[in-house]
Design a protein around this motif. Structure first.
Motif, short mmCIF file in Angstrom:
data_model
loop_
_atom_site.label_atom_id
_atom_site.label_comp_id
_atom_site.label_asym_id
_atom_site.label_seq_id
_atom_site.Cartn_x
_atom_site.Cartn_y
_atom_site.Cartn_z
N VAL A 1 -21.83 -18.34 4.60
CA VAL A 1 -21.55 -16.91 4.78
C VAL A 1 -20.05 -16.69 4.97
O VAL A 1 -19.39 -17.45 5.68
N PHE A 2 -19.51 -15.67 4.32
CA PHE A 2 -18.14 -15.23 4.55
C PHE A 2 -18.17 -13.92 5.32
O PHE A 2 -18.92 -13.00 4.97
N ASP A 3 -17.34 -13.82 6.36
CA ASP A 3 -17.18 -12.59 7.13
C ASP A 3 -15.72 -12.16 6.98
O ASP A 3 -14.83 -12.66 7.67
N LEU A 4 -15.47 -11.23 6.06
CA LEU A 4 -14.11 -10.81 5.72
C LEU A 4 -13.74 -9.59 6.56
O LEU A 4 -14.28 -8.51 6.37
N GLY A 5 -12.79 -9.79 7.48
CA GLY A 5 -12.46 -8.75 8.44
C GLY A 5 -13.39 -8.87 9.63
O GLY A 5 -14.15 -7.96 9.95
N LEU B 1 -14.89 -3.41 5.91
CA LEU B 1 -13.46 -3.13 5.78
C LEU B 1 -13.24 -1.67 5.46
O LEU B 1 -14.20 -0.89 5.35
N SER B 2 -12.01 -1.28 5.26
CA SER B 2 -11.72 0.08 4.81
C SER B 2 -12.10 0.22 3.34
O SER B 2 -12.14 -0.76 2.59
N SER B 3 -12.40 1.44 2.93
CA SER B 3 -12.76 1.70 1.52
C SER B 3 -11.65 1.20 0.60
O SER B 3 -11.92 0.59 -0.45
N GLU B 4 -10.40 1.46 0.98
CA GLU B 4 -9.27 1.08 0.15
C GLU B 4 -9.20 -0.42 -0.07
O GLU B 4 -8.98 -0.89 -1.20
N LEU B 5 -9.42 -1.20 1.00
CA LEU B 5 -9.35 -2.65 0.87
C LEU B 5 -10.54 -3.19 0.08
O LEU B 5 -10.39 -4.13 -0.71
N ILE B 6 -11.71 -2.62 0.28
CA ILE B 6 -12.88 -3.05 -0.50
C ILE B 6 -12.62 -2.87 -1.98
O ILE B 6 -12.89 -3.76 -2.80
N GLU C 1 -15.56 6.38 -5.43
CA GLU C 1 -14.48 5.47 -5.83
C GLU C 1 -14.93 4.02 -5.76
O GLU C 1 -14.62 3.22 -6.66
N VAL C 2 -15.65 3.69 -4.68
CA VAL C 2 -16.10 2.31 -4.53
C VAL C 2 -17.10 1.96 -5.64
O VAL C 2 -17.01 0.89 -6.26
N LYS C 3 -18.03 2.86 -5.90
CA LYS C 3 -19.01 2.61 -6.96
C LYS C 3 -18.34 2.47 -8.32
O LYS C 3 -18.71 1.61 -9.13
N GLU C 4 -17.33 3.30 -8.56
CA GLU C 4 -16.61 3.23 -9.83
C GLU C 4 -15.92 1.88 -9.98
O GLU C 4 -15.93 1.27 -11.05
N ARG C 5 -15.33 1.41 -8.87
CA ARG C 5 -14.65 0.10 -8.92
C ARG C 5 -15.65 -1.01 -9.16
O ARG C 5 -15.38 -1.97 -9.90
N VAL C 6 -16.81 -0.89 -8.55
CA VAL C 6 -17.87 -1.87 -8.75
C VAL C 6 -18.31 -1.88 -10.21
O VAL C 6 -18.49 -2.93 -10.82
#
Length: 332
Positions: A175-179, A250-255, A284-289
């Protein structure tokens, strides 16, 4: 050491930007107050009194060493930053900024009154380390000493991550826990059966508190804690194993920025849990995905695959203004 608390009350949609600003200027931790719990601030502390009482406010506070000679620029830059937010399409409303001196010894104990035992799921329980809690036979108790780091377990973004974790088969998983904040998610993963947990945060205090909380919960042999900035840490450590489950609260921007790196780290048929997303930035997040070739499954809609590849967003969960996504990487 004494600290200067710099607190700004503003509209919810601007709270993430304000928190990021304070962290970038050197605050070792951030505290967030529910808008309905914003307390009256003494008039002598006010810098800007133009507050619309009808607006729902979120209070974001950062902490800076009182001896720091660079405090004046931080405060003036914050005032300028808040005024310029509208130009970025974010409305902070009529902000209220307050300053307060917090003594080290006062801070070490006063914040404890805001924490209590929280039952997250049928078996996951978060318990402050200073409270004597007797668990039921099937409960997994996570003892926490939050300190100044963000992520005590009571914030909606953390709660959604914990609930998603509890639904996974964790036995022996990487498992990775980022932030990682206080390490709450890393500890939960370890106690749920993970074989190896890699926790990363750029905040030295978060790393310190995570290590202490891992020792408190007797999972130090499972959880490895590193300090590093994302995504640079992932680029610089090519020897990292692929993960079965990746957590990014994390923040939306960093994700949005690190989606390709998360995809690279995730095993085929692995799970990615993204949280910390505010509703206003979900699109925005979905679009990036989607740019990474993912399939999006909307909650309540027919789960018919789109003509994409790579990942499926299998769950989109909401808690107030916050959103979490559960993504599965498909075997190509």
């Amino acid at each position: 050491m004494n600290w200067l608390e710099v607190k700004v009350s503003l509209k919810r949609e601007a709270s993430e930007a304000a928190a990021n600003f304070l962290i970038e200027r050197g605050s070792p931790g951030i505290s967030l107050e529910d808008p309905r719990a914003v307390s009256t601030i003494e008039e002598d502390d006010l810098i800007n009194l133009q507050v619309n009482s009808k607006d729902e406010l979120v209070s974001v506070a950062g902490y800076f060493p009182l001896e720091d000679s660079c405090l004046d620029p931080v405060i003036s830059e914050l005032e300028k930053f808040l005024k310029n937010l509208k130009k970025s399409g974010i409305d902070p409303g009529d902000c209220l900024l307050a300053l307060k001196i917090v003594k080290e010894e006062d801070w070490a104990h006063s914040w404890k009154k805001y924490y209590d035992t929280v039952k997250v799921t049928d078996r996951l329980v978060i318990n402050p380390s200073w409270i004597n809690y007797q668990p039921d036979f099937n409960e997994i108790v996570i003892e926490m000493d939050p300190g100044m780091a963000f992520g005590s377990g009571t914030h909606p973004t953390t709660m959604m991550c914990l609930q998603a974790l509890d639904e996974q088969d964790m036995e022996g998983k990487t498992v990775f826990d980022l932030g990682c904040g206080t390490g709450i998610l890393s500890i939960a993963a370890a106690k749920l059966g993970a074989g190896r947990v890699i926790a990363v945060d750029n905040d030295y205090l978060a790393v310190k508190v995570t290590k202490e909380n891992c020792r408190l919960n007797l999972v130090g042999s499972v959880v490895e804690v590193y300090r590093g900035n994302l995504p640079a840490f992932l680029w610089e450590n090519k020897e990292l194993p692929e993960g079965d489950i990746l957590l990014a609260n994390l923040s939306s921007e960093l994700i949005i920025k690190i989606v390709p790196d998360i995809l690279r780290l995730c095993k085929n048929e692995g799970i990615i849990i993204l949280s910390g997303i505010i509703r206003e930035r979900l699109a925005e997040v979905k679009e990036r995905v989607l740019e990474e070739g993912l399939n999006v499954f909307e909650e309540g809609l027919n789960k018919e695959r789109l003509d994409k590849k790579g990942l499926n967003i299998e769950e989109i969960n909401f808690e107030g203004e916050w959103v979490s996504l559960l993504v599965k990487k498909q075997k190509l």
